[in-house]
Motif scaffolding. Structure first.
Motif, short mmCIF file in Angstrom:
data_model
loop_
_atom_site.label_atom_id
_atom_site.label_comp_id
_atom_site.label_asym_id
_atom_site.label_seq_id
_atom_site.Cartn_x
_atom_site.Cartn_y
_atom_site.Cartn_z
N ILE A 60 0.85 -1.20 0.00
CA ILE A 60 0.00 0.00 0.00
C ILE A 60 0.88 1.24 0.00
CG2 ILE A 60 -1.66 1.33 1.36
CD1 ILE A 60 -2.83 -1.38 2.29
N GLY A 61 1.95 1.22 0.77
CA GLY A 61 2.87 2.35 0.81
C GLY A 61 3.53 2.62 -0.53
N LEU A 62 3.89 1.56 -1.24
CA LEU A 62 4.48 1.74 -2.57
C LEU A 62 3.49 2.40 -3.52
CD1 LEU A 62 6.83 1.27 -4.52
CD2 LEU A 62 5.83 -0.96 -5.02
N GLY A 63 2.25 1.96 -3.47
CA GLY A 63 1.22 2.58 -4.31
C GLY A 63 1.00 4.03 -3.97
N MET A 64 0.96 4.35 -2.69
CA MET A 64 0.77 5.74 -2.28
C MET A 64 1.99 6.59 -2.63
SD MET A 64 -1.00 5.00 1.38
CE MET A 64 -1.15 6.66 1.94
N PHE A 65 3.16 6.03 -2.50
CA PHE A 65 4.40 6.73 -2.83
C PHE A 65 4.43 7.09 -4.32
CE2 PHE A 65 8.84 6.51 -4.25
CZ PHE A 65 9.40 7.49 -3.47
N VAL A 66 4.12 6.14 -5.17
CA VAL A 66 4.13 6.38 -6.62
C VAL A 66 3.05 7.39 -7.00
CG1 VAL A 66 3.73 5.29 -8.86
CG2 VAL A 66 5.18 4.17 -7.17
N TYR A 67 1.87 7.25 -6.40
CA TYR A 67 0.79 8.20 -6.67
C TYR A 67 1.17 9.61 -6.25
CZ TYR A 67 -3.59 10.69 -6.09
OH TYR A 67 -4.57 11.64 -6.13
N GLY A 68 1.72 9.75 -5.04
CA GLY A 68 2.11 11.07 -4.56
C GLY A 68 3.22 11.69 -5.39
N ARG A 69 4.14 10.87 -5.87
CA ARG A 69 5.23 11.39 -6.69
C ARG A 69 4.72 11.84 -8.06
NH1 ARG A 69 9.80 7.77 -9.19
NH2 ARG A 69 7.90 6.62 -9.42
N LYS A 70 3.86 11.05 -8.68
CA LYS A 70 3.38 11.40 -10.02
C LYS A 70 2.41 12.58 -10.01
CE LYS A 70 4.21 7.18 -12.42
NZ LYS A 70 5.16 7.56 -13.44
N GLN A 71 1.61 12.68 -8.93
CA GLN A 71 0.65 13.77 -8.84
C GLN A 71 1.20 15.00 -8.11
OE1 GLN A 71 -2.40 13.74 -10.27
NE2 GLN A 71 -1.85 11.75 -11.13
N SER A 72 2.44 14.92 -7.65
CA SER A 72 3.09 15.99 -6.90
C SER A 72 2.29 16.37 -5.66
CB SER A 72 3.30 17.23 -7.77
OG SER A 72 4.13 16.92 -8.85
N ARG A 73 1.84 15.35 -4.93
CA ARG A 73 1.09 15.56 -3.69
C ARG A 73 1.96 15.09 -2.52
NH1 ARG A 73 -4.93 13.83 -4.02
NH2 ARG A 73 -4.85 15.08 -2.14
N VAL A 74 2.12 15.96 -1.55
CA VAL A 74 3.06 15.73 -0.47
C VAL A 74 2.56 14.67 0.52
CG1 VAL A 74 4.24 16.81 1.48
CG2 VAL A 74 3.96 18.06 -0.66
N VAL A 75 1.29 14.74 0.91
CA VAL A 75 0.78 13.85 1.96
C VAL A 75 0.83 12.38 1.53
CG1 VAL A 75 -1.20 13.29 3.40
CG2 VAL A 75 -0.60 15.67 3.00
N PRO A 76 0.33 11.99 0.35
CA PRO A 76 0.47 10.59 -0.04
C PRO A 76 1.92 10.16 -0.23
CG PRO A 76 -1.16 11.66 -1.42
CD PRO A 76 -0.50 12.72 -0.61
N PHE A 77 2.75 11.07 -0.69
CA PHE A 77 4.17 10.75 -0.89
C PHE A 77 4.84 10.41 0.44
CE2 PHE A 77 8.61 12.17 -1.17
CZ PHE A 77 9.04 11.40 -2.23
N VAL A 78 4.65 11.27 1.45
CA VAL A 78 5.29 11.07 2.74
C VAL A 78 4.69 9.87 3.47
CG1 VAL A 78 5.64 12.12 5.01
CG2 VAL A 78 5.98 13.47 2.96
N CYS A 79 3.37 9.74 3.45
CA CYS A 79 2.73 8.60 4.14
C CYS A 79 3.09 7.29 3.44
CB CYS A 79 1.23 8.80 4.18
SG CYS A 79 0.72 10.03 5.39
N GLY A 80 3.20 7.29 2.14
CA GLY A 80 3.61 6.08 1.44
C GLY A 80 5.03 5.68 1.79
N LEU A 81 5.91 6.65 1.86
CA LEU A 81 7.29 6.38 2.26
C LEU A 81 7.34 5.86 3.70
CD1 LEU A 81 10.24 6.56 1.33
CD2 LEU A 81 10.29 8.87 2.28
N ALA A 82 6.55 6.47 4.57
CA ALA A 82 6.50 6.02 5.97
C ALA A 82 5.95 4.61 6.08
CB ALA A 82 5.67 7.00 6.79
#
Length: 67
Positions: A15-37
């Protein structure tokens, strides 16, 4: 480590990998950081209940924090 810990760690990592990729592609900070966490979090937690609760809290944080 037992089977349940490995299962939840794998689920939260996926789930974190999916959120990380989504946050990176959409330039959204919250999904990026939570996905990495979510991907890193299972490496530092040894208690199963803390793993489940912390992972669920990180997933819900993306839902409730809209920036």
């Amino acid at each position: 480590m037992d089977g349940a810990w490995l299962f939840w760690g794998l689920i939260y990592g996926a789930i974190g990998l999916g959120m990380f990729v989504y946050g990176r592609k959409q330039s959204r900070v919250v999904p990026f950081v939570c996905g990495l966490a979510l991907m890193v979090f299972p490496y530092f937690v040894s208690d199963l209940y803390l793993l489940i609760g912390g992972g669920a809290a990180l997933i819900l944080a993306v839902w409730f924090i809209r920036v």
